[in-house]
Design a protein around this motif. Structure first.
Motif, PDB file in Angstrom:
ATOM      1  N   CYS A 112       0.850  -1.190   0.000  1.00  0.00           N
ATOM      2  CA  CYS A 112       0.000   0.000   0.000  1.00  0.00           C
ATOM      3  C   CYS A 112       0.882   1.235   0.000  1.00  0.00           C
ATOM      4  N   TRP A 113       0.645   2.119  -0.954  1.00  0.00           N
ATOM      5  CA  TRP A 113       1.489   3.289  -1.161  1.00  0.00           C
ATOM      6  C   TRP A 113       0.650   4.550  -1.256  1.00  0.00           C
ATOM      7  N   CYS A 114       1.234   5.637  -0.775  1.00  0.00           N
ATOM      8  CA  CYS A 114       0.714   6.977  -1.024  1.00  0.00           C
ATOM      9  C   CYS A 114       1.908   7.920  -0.902  1.00  0.00           C
ATOM     10  N   PRO A 115       1.798   9.139  -1.409  1.00  0.00           N
ATOM     11  CA  PRO A 115       2.905  10.087  -1.256  1.00  0.00           C
ATOM     12  C   PRO A 115       3.216  10.310   0.231  1.00  0.00           C
ATOM     13  N   PRO A 116       4.481  10.475   0.579  1.00  0.00           N
ATOM     14  CA  PRO A 116       4.849  10.683   1.986  1.00  0.00           C
ATOM     15  C   PRO A 116       4.069  11.800   2.665  1.00  0.00           C
ATOM     16  N   THR A 117       3.797  12.887   1.945  1.00  0.00           N
ATOM     17  CA  THR A 117       3.046  13.993   2.563  1.00  0.00           C
ATOM     18  C   THR A 117       1.640  13.548   2.952  1.00  0.00           C
ATOM     19  N   VAL A 118       1.036  12.689   2.153  1.00  0.00           N
ATOM     20  CA  VAL A 118      -0.297  12.169   2.456  1.00  0.00           C
ATOM     21  C   VAL A 118      -0.227  11.238   3.675  1.00  0.00           C
ATOM     22  N   ALA A 119       0.780  10.384   3.723  1.00  0.00           N
ATOM     23  CA  ALA A 119       0.934   9.473   4.868  1.00  0.00           C
ATOM     24  C   ALA A 119       1.112  10.255   6.172  1.00  0.00           C
ATOM     25  N   ILE A 120       1.918  11.296   6.138  1.00  0.00           N
ATOM     26  CA  ILE A 120       2.158  12.113   7.338  1.00  0.00           C
ATOM     27  C   ILE A 120       0.869  12.791   7.780  1.00  0.00           C
ATOM     28  N   GLN A 121       0.105  13.318   6.825  1.00  0.00           N
ATOM     29  CA  GLN A 121      -1.166  13.980   7.150  1.00  0.00           C
ATOM     30  C   GLN A 121      -2.167  12.973   7.717  1.00  0.00           C
ATOM     31  N   ARG A 122      -2.265  11.798   7.120  1.00  0.00           N
ATOM     32  CA  ARG A 122      -3.199  10.778   7.604  1.00  0.00           C
ATOM     33  C   ARG A 122      -2.842  10.334   9.017  1.00  0.00           C
ATOM     34  N   PHE A 123      -1.550  10.159   9.268  1.00  0.00           N
ATOM     35  CA  PHE A 123      -1.078   9.739  10.585  1.00  0.00           C
ATOM     36  C   PHE A 123      -1.476  10.774  11.636  1.00  0.00           C
ATOM     37  N   ALA A 124      -1.237  12.049  11.343  1.00  0.00           N
ATOM     38  CA  ALA A 124      -1.574  13.128  12.275  1.00  0.00           C
ATOM     39  C   ALA A 124      -3.079  13.204  12.504  1.00  0.00           C
ATOM     40  N   SER A 125      -3.856  13.015  11.450  1.00  0.00           N
ATOM     41  CA  SER A 125      -5.310  13.056  11.562  1.00  0.00           C
ATOM     42  C   SER A 125      -5.814  11.935  12.470  1.00  0.00           C
ATOM     43  N   ARG A 126      -5.288  10.729  12.293  1.00  0.00           N
ATOM     44  CA  ARG A 126      -5.690   9.600  13.145  1.00  0.00           C
ATOM     45  C   ARG A 126      -5.285   9.834  14.596  1.00  0.00           C
ATOM     46  N   ALA A 127      -4.137  10.460  14.809  1.00  0.00           N
ATOM     47  CA  ALA A 127      -3.639  10.690  16.175  1.00  0.00           C
ATOM     48  C   ALA A 127      -4.560  11.625  16.957  1.00  0.00           C
ATOM     49  N   ARG A 128      -5.301  12.467  16.259  1.00  0.00           N
ATOM     50  CA  ARG A 128      -6.206  13.413  16.931  1.00  0.00           C
ATOM     51  C   ARG A 128      -7.552  12.784  17.294  1.00  0.00           C
ATOM     52  N   ARG A 129      -7.834  11.606  16.805  1.00  0.00           N
ATOM     53  CA  ARG A 129      -9.122  10.965  17.090  1.00  0.00           C
ATOM     54  C   ARG A 129      -9.142  10.401  18.513  1.00  0.00           C
ATOM     55  N   PRO A 130     -10.287  10.477  19.187  1.00  0.00           N
ATOM     56  CA  PRO A 130     -10.397   9.904  20.537  1.00  0.00           C
ATOM     57  C   PRO A 130     -10.164   8.391  20.553  1.00  0.00           C
ATOM     58  N   SER A 131     -10.438   7.723  19.438  1.00  0.00           N
ATOM     59  CA  SER A 131     -10.271   6.275  19.366  1.00  0.00           C
ATOM     60  C   SER A 131      -8.836   5.843  19.068  1.00  0.00           C
ATOM     61  N   HIS A 132      -7.927   6.800  18.948  1.00  0.00           N
ATOM     62  CA  HIS A 132      -6.527   6.488  18.631  1.00  0.00           C
ATOM     63  C   HIS A 132      -5.925   5.613  19.731  1.00  0.00           C
ATOM     64  N   HIS A 133      -5.340   4.505  19.343  1.00  0.00           N
ATOM     65  CA  HIS A 133      -4.794   3.552  20.312  1.00  0.00           C
ATOM     66  C   HIS A 133      -3.581   4.142  21.024  1.00  0.00           C
ATOM     67  N   PRO A 134      -3.518   4.015  22.354  1.00  0.00           N
ATOM     68  CA  PRO A 134      -2.406   4.609  23.108  1.00  0.00           C
ATOM     69  C   PRO A 134      -1.040   3.979  22.821  1.00  0.00           C
ATOM     70  N   ALA A 135      -1.011   2.834  22.145  1.00  0.00           N
ATOM     71  CA  ALA A 135       0.281   2.227  21.806  1.00  0.00           C
ATOM     72  C   ALA A 135       1.050   3.096  20.816  1.00  0.00           C
ATOM     73  N   HIS A 136       0.325   3.895  20.049  1.00  0.00           N
ATOM     74  CA  HIS A 136       0.947   4.813  19.102  1.00  0.00           C
ATOM     75  C   HIS A 136       1.144   6.146  19.833  1.00  0.00           C
ATOM     76  N   VAL A 137       2.280   6.270  20.480  1.00  0.00           N
ATOM     77  CA  VAL A 137       2.478   7.402  21.387  1.00  0.00           C
ATOM     78  C   VAL A 137       2.769   8.714  20.681  1.00  0.00           C
ATOM     79  N   SER A 138       3.323   8.667  19.507  1.00  0.00           N
ATOM     80  CA  SER A 138       3.663   9.903  18.807  1.00  0.00           C
ATOM     81  C   SER A 138       2.494  10.362  17.936  1.00  0.00           C
ATOM     82  N   PRO A 139       2.127  11.637  18.029  1.00  0.00           N
ATOM     83  CA  PRO A 139       1.062  12.154  17.177  1.00  0.00           C
ATOM     84  C   PRO A 139       1.548  12.538  15.776  1.00  0.00           C
TER      85      PRO A 139
END
Length: 113
Positions: A43-70
Motif C-alpha cells: 500500500c502506497w501513497c505520497p509521503p506527505t499524504v501518509a504524514i497527514q493521515r497519521f496526524a489526523s488519526r492521532a487526533r481521534r479519541p479512538s486512537h490507540h495509546p500504543a501509538h504514542v507519537s502524534p
C-alpha cells in the motif's frame, strides 16, 4: 514481531500483516527463510499524504495509546519506502478508490486459488 515470525514458521497458511522494512537485512532474511508462496500487497501513497493521515488519526479519541507519537517522522517513513520484493507484488495506490473484490481475486489467483 517475534510472535509474527514464530506463527509464520509454524502455520501452513499465514497472512502476515505488518509494516516491513525493505532495507532491513533481518526482516528480508526472516521472510526469505519461510517456505511460503508470497503475494505482497504494498500500500502506497505520497509521503506527505501518509504524514497527514497519521496526524489526523492521532487526533481521534479512538486512537490507540500504543501509538504514542502524534506525528510521523519523515526519516521513519523512509524505512518503508518500497516493497519487500519477496514474491509476487500487487501495488495499491491508497489515494485512489480500492476495489477490494478485484484485489481479493488477484491475490487468490497468485496463490493458485
Amino acid at each position: 514481531m517475534e510472535l509474527l515470525w514464530r506463527l509464520a514458521e509454524q502455520s501452513p497458511v499465514t497472512v502476515l500483516e505488518a509494516n516491513f522494512r525493505p532495507h532491513s537485512s533481518y526482516e528480508q532474511a526472516r521472510l526469505r527463510s519461510l517456505s511460503a508462496c508470497f503475494v505482497e500487497v504494498y500500500c502506497w501513497c505520497p509521503p506527505t499524504v501518509a504524514i497527514q493521515r497519521f496526524a489526523s488519526r492521532a487526533r481521534r479519541p479512538s486512537h490507540h495509546p500504543a501509538h504514542v507519537s502524534p506525528t510521523l517522522d519523515p526519516q521513519l517513513l523512509a524505512e518503508f519506502d518500497e516493497p519487500m520484493g519477496v514474491g509476487t507484488l500487487i501495488r495499491i495506490d491508497t489515494t485512489l478508490p480500492l476495489d477490494i473484490s478485484n484485489l481479493a481475486t488477484k491475490v487468490s489467483m497468485h496463490l493458485g486459488g
